[in-house]
Design a protein around this motif. Structure first.
Motif, PDB file in Angstrom:
ATOM      1  N   LEU B 100      -7.026   8.564  -3.327  1.00 16.03           N
ATOM      2  CA  LEU B 100      -6.492   8.934  -4.404  1.00 16.03           C
ATOM      3  C   LEU B 100      -7.587   9.990  -5.156  1.00 16.03           C
ATOM      4  N   PRO B 101      -6.880  10.773  -6.062  1.00 18.64           N
ATOM      5  CA  PRO B 101      -7.913  11.601  -6.900  1.00 18.64           C
ATOM      6  C   PRO B 101      -9.299  10.880  -7.410  1.00 18.64           C
ATOM      7  N   LYS B 102     -10.346  11.559  -7.360  1.00 18.89           N
ATOM      8  CA  LYS B 102     -11.588  10.935  -7.805  1.00 18.89           C
ATOM      9  C   LYS B 102     -11.857  10.334  -9.020  1.00 18.89           C
ATOM     10  N   HIS B 103     -10.833  11.006 -10.004  1.00 17.87           N
ATOM     11  CA  HIS B 103     -10.915  10.729 -11.443  1.00 17.87           C
ATOM     12  C   HIS B 103     -10.242   9.310 -11.741  1.00 17.87           C
ATOM     13  N   THR B 104      -9.577   8.795 -10.527  1.00 19.52           N
ATOM     14  CA  THR B 104      -9.135   7.310 -10.891  1.00 19.52           C
ATOM     15  C   THR B 104     -10.185   6.403 -11.069  1.00 19.52           C
ATOM     16  N   PHE B 105     -11.364   6.673 -10.683  1.00 17.98           N
ATOM     17  CA  PHE B 105     -12.569   5.574 -10.916  1.00 17.98           C
ATOM     18  C   PHE B 105     -12.862   5.820 -12.426  1.00 17.98           C
ATOM     19  N   ILE B 106     -13.044   6.812 -12.862  1.00 20.62           N
ATOM     20  CA  ILE B 106     -13.102   7.036 -14.351  1.00 20.62           C
ATOM     21  C   ILE B 106     -11.946   6.353 -15.170  1.00 20.62           C
ATOM     22  N   LEU B 107     -10.755   6.509 -14.848  1.00 21.97           N
ATOM     23  CA  LEU B 107      -9.643   5.919 -15.477  1.00 21.97           C
ATOM     24  C   LEU B 107      -9.678   4.714 -15.711  1.00 21.97           C
ATOM     25  N   SER B 108     -10.334   3.989 -14.313  1.00 22.36           N
ATOM     26  CA  SER B 108      -9.991   2.548 -14.327  1.00 22.36           C
ATOM     27  C   SER B 108     -11.052   1.662 -15.149  1.00 22.36           C
ATOM     28  N   ARG B 109     -12.230   2.686 -15.393  1.00 22.33           N
ATOM     29  CA  ARG B 109     -13.201   2.108 -16.287  1.00 22.33           C
ATOM     30  C   ARG B 109     -12.704   2.062 -17.892  1.00 22.33           C
ATOM     31  N   VAL B 110     -11.834   3.082 -18.032  1.00 29.94           N
ATOM     32  CA  VAL B 110     -11.335   3.060 -19.426  1.00 29.94           C
ATOM     33  C   VAL B 110     -10.316   2.025 -19.473  1.00 29.94           C
ATOM     34  N   TYR B 111      -9.622   1.919 -18.545  1.00 21.30           N
ATOM     35  CA  TYR B 111      -8.576   0.768 -18.571  1.00 21.30           C
ATOM     36  C   TYR B 111      -9.272  -0.550 -18.557  1.00 21.30           C
ATOM     37  N   THR B 112     -10.303  -0.770 -17.928  1.00 22.52           N
ATOM     38  CA  THR B 112     -10.869  -1.958 -18.397  1.00 22.52           C
ATOM     39  C   THR B 112     -11.524  -2.353 -19.608  1.00 22.52           C
ATOM     40  N   SER B 113     -11.818  -1.304 -20.086  1.00 25.10           N
ATOM     41  CA  SER B 113     -12.206  -1.337 -21.574  1.00 25.10           C
ATOM     42  C   SER B 113     -10.997  -1.621 -22.399  1.00 25.10           C
ATOM     43  N   LEU B 114      -9.692  -1.085 -22.003  1.00 21.40           N
ATOM     44  CA  LEU B 114      -8.432  -1.439 -22.794  1.00 21.40           C
ATOM     45  C   LEU B 114      -8.234  -2.816 -22.585  1.00 21.40           C
ATOM     46  N   VAL B 115      -8.453  -3.469 -21.413  1.00 18.08           N
ATOM     47  CA  VAL B 115      -8.069  -4.899 -21.262  1.00 18.08           C
ATOM     48  C   VAL B 115      -8.798  -5.586 -22.067  1.00 18.08           C
ATOM     49  N   ASN B 116     -10.235  -5.433 -22.221  1.00 20.69           N
ATOM     50  CA  ASN B 116     -10.983  -6.093 -22.989  1.00 20.69           C
ATOM     51  C   ASN B 116     -10.661  -6.066 -24.484  1.00 20.69           C
ATOM     52  N   PHE B 117     -10.329  -4.833 -25.078  1.00 22.65           N
ATOM     53  CA  PHE B 117      -9.671  -4.647 -26.363  1.00 22.65           C
ATOM     54  C   PHE B 117      -8.547  -5.398 -26.609  1.00 22.65           C
ATOM     55  N   GLY B 118      -7.775  -5.528 -25.511  1.00 27.19           N
ATOM     56  CA  GLY B 118      -6.451  -6.665 -25.703  1.00 27.19           C
ATOM     57  C   GLY B 118      -6.973  -7.869 -25.944  1.00 27.19           C
ATOM     58  N   TYR B 119      -8.102  -8.333 -25.817  1.00 32.16           N
ATOM     59  CA  TYR B 119      -8.343  -9.749 -25.699  1.00 32.16           C
ATOM     60  C   TYR B 119      -9.009  -9.802 -27.183  1.00 32.16           C
ATOM     61  N   THR B 120      -9.705  -8.784 -27.423  1.00 31.97           N
ATOM     62  CA  THR B 120     -10.313  -8.403 -28.869  1.00 31.97           C
ATOM     63  C   THR B 120      -9.223  -8.619 -29.878  1.00 31.97           C
ATOM     64  N   CYS B 121      -8.121  -8.007 -29.362  1.00 31.62           N
ATOM     65  CA  CYS B 121      -7.047  -8.034 -30.450  1.00 31.62           C
ATOM     66  C   CYS B 121      -6.385  -9.291 -30.909  1.00 31.62           C
TER      67      CYS B 121
END
Lengths: 258, 258
Positions: B100-121
């Motif tokens: 897949l395009p290489k930026h997938t790795f960057i997006l997945s890190r941002v997504y991980t942060s979003l999941v964390n944010f979900g718990y914080t919410c």
């Protein structure tokens, strides 16, 4: 040559040149870089990792790639698998069908083997269904039945490369398999098993590219051999003749060196 | 059409695998695991409230909520960009094989942060209930605020990830920058206690704008003012464009360097 034209061409490397700009001075960091840039001390050395290389690979062939260290073999594989774009020239290949297997398998040491199968599998393009379906085959082939819930950091290097090989060759997904020095590790028994698996895949219509320093691996398994020296294509043809010529050069160089 | 669809499925599969890896790694050795994502902001809130709430007593109502709103959004931005920065370098060996395009790795890190944010919410909602914040329709705007935060973080993430490949120092530099930006985000003090010139600056701070937006719609039941919307949109588009252009223009260079 006449015979070749009737077969299906799966990889076509056309006049590929790869140029690297190597900085003669390696800045250790941003600050250093800025200082040197201001002083105009940064110069680049041009290095041709590959220089106008062309060859074709046909369906069902097993192609061995030889050459001394740093001659551009790995660069070539990266270009064929699509990880790198060449500076000029092009490679015609269906990237989706290519599986590249190198020694650095990209496993996460902190995860279990099972988690790594899914992580690695997803990255190299397998779908979840595919992995679910072939999971048992992968485990069985790697002979790691009792270790799948263990962290990979506790594995021996042989176990790691077995798992890597098992994932890359799972199912019949890899129509073009690229092996970078993979067959030179692991015990003799697993090597035989791997070679048997590769032969099986070739029967199933796969095409294989092998980079190896072991002349015997090339002679025993390949139907064609490509010799690259200092980025330039030296010879393409029958493995016996190419390996013979390669050995001859090595002996000559040693003689000169002595 | 079918090909496109399975591509998207694969994309989702890869991002989920990468994200679950990150979360497993992060909490591999802690017994409470992901619960820390809930506990951490709550503990922070208690400490900061004990220290600062009396200082700003007359100015800020519901100080703990005021702080928590700022802290969760700040956590999303700093977490996402910090993780995205090292996304490419950390996944070196996988990058070569990625289909897949290489930026997938960057997006997945941002997504991980979003999941964390979900718990914080979870902690956030809990506190909203405890402090009896009046529910209002404007609370429905909160997801929009998260979208603003995500797009902005993705753009910055692209930029940092690219830069980090060439200059590892940027990690330390960015740490200092983050501290500076945090103090400029009015997380635990009222903005009108700043001198007017400073307020002009802070009103352009993208992270502060996100926090302001969230406070308006969640705490006060206001519809955020037009200038806040406009500035947020400008920041998002600007950051995304900038990040993507930098990343795209250096993509091949990244693969050569890494």
């Amino acid at each position: 040559m006449i015979v070749s034209d009737e077969r299906e061409r799966v990889i076509s490397v056309k006049d590929v040149t790869m140029e690297f700009h190597l900085s003669t001075y390696n800045p250790s960091g941003l600050k250093d870089y800025l200082i040197q840039a201001v002083k105009r001390k940064i110069e680049y050395r041009r290095l041709f990792a590959l220089y106008h290389v062309s060859f074709d690979v046909y369906k069902g062939e097993v192609v061995g790639i030889i050459g001394t260290n740093g001659s551009g073999k790995s660069t070539l594989l990266k270009i064929v698998s699509g990880a790198l774009r060449p500076t000029s020239g092009k490679v015609i290949v269906d990237r989706k069908k290519v599986q590249l297997l190198t020694l650095g398998t990209g496993f996460d040491m902190e995860l279990t083997a099972r988690e790594n199968v899914y992580l690695n599998g997803s990255i190299i393009g397998y779908s979840k269904e595919f992995l679910d379906k072939h999971y048992n085959d992968i485990v069985e082939f790697a002979e790691l039945q009792d270790f799948m819930e263990e962290k990979v950091k506790n594995f021996s290097s042989g176990m790691v490369s077995r798992l890597g090989f098992a994932i890359a060759t799972a199912g019949d997904a890899a129509e073009i398999l690229i092996l970078d020095e993979v067959l030179s590790v692991g015990d003799e028994f697993f090597r035989k098993k791997s070679l048997a698996r590769i032969k099986e895949m070739i029967h199933g219509g796969s095409t294989v590219l092998i980079v190896s320093h072991g002349m015997n691996t090339i002679l025993d398994n390949c139907s064609k051999c490509v010799w690259i020296e200092k980025g330039e294509l030296r010879m393409v043809g029958n493995p016996k003749e190419v390996c013979e010529a390669y050995r001859h050069m090595e002996e000559n160089e040693n003689a000169v060196g002595a | 059409m079918k090909g496109k669809f399975s591509d998207i499925l694969q994309y989702v599969f890869v991002i989920r695998e990468l994200t679950s890896r990150e979360i497993k790694r992060k909490y591999a050795r802690s017994s409470l695991g992901i619960i820390w994502s809930v506990l951490n902001p709550l503990l922070m809130m208690v400490v900061i409230s004990l220290i600062f709430s009396t200082m700003f007593k007359r100015k800020i109502e519901n100080f703990p909520i005021y702080f928590l709103t700022g802290q969760t959004l700040w956590g999303l931005f700093s977490g996402a960009t910090n993780a995205a920065m090292t996304a490419l370098v950390d996944n070196k060996t996988l990058l070569i094989k990625a289909k897949l395009p290489k930026h997938t790795f960057i997006l997945s890190r941002v997504y991980t942060s979003l999941v964390n944010f979900g718990y914080t919410c979870i902690a956030f909602v809990l506190m909203l209930l405890i402090f009896r914040i009046k529910p209002s329709f404007t609370m429905l705007l909160f997801p929009i605020c998260i979208v603003f935060a995500l797009f902005f973080s993705i753009g910055i993430g692209y930029f940092l990830a690219t830069l980090y490949v060439f200059f590892a120092d940027i990690k330390h530099l960015y740490g200092i920058f983050l501290t500076l930006l945090m103090y400029l985000s009015a997380i635990f003090y009222p903005v009108d206690s700043l001198p007017e010139a400073m307020q002009l600056v802070i009103n352009w701070n993208p992270v502060y704008l996100q926090i302001l937006f969230a406070r308006e719609c969640v705490m006060y039941g206001h519809f955020p003012e037009g200038w806040v919307w406009i500035r947020l949109v400008i920041w998002c588009i600007g950051s995304l464009l900038f990040g993507m252009i930098v990343f795209k223009s250096k993509e091949n260079k990244i693969m050569q360097t890494i």
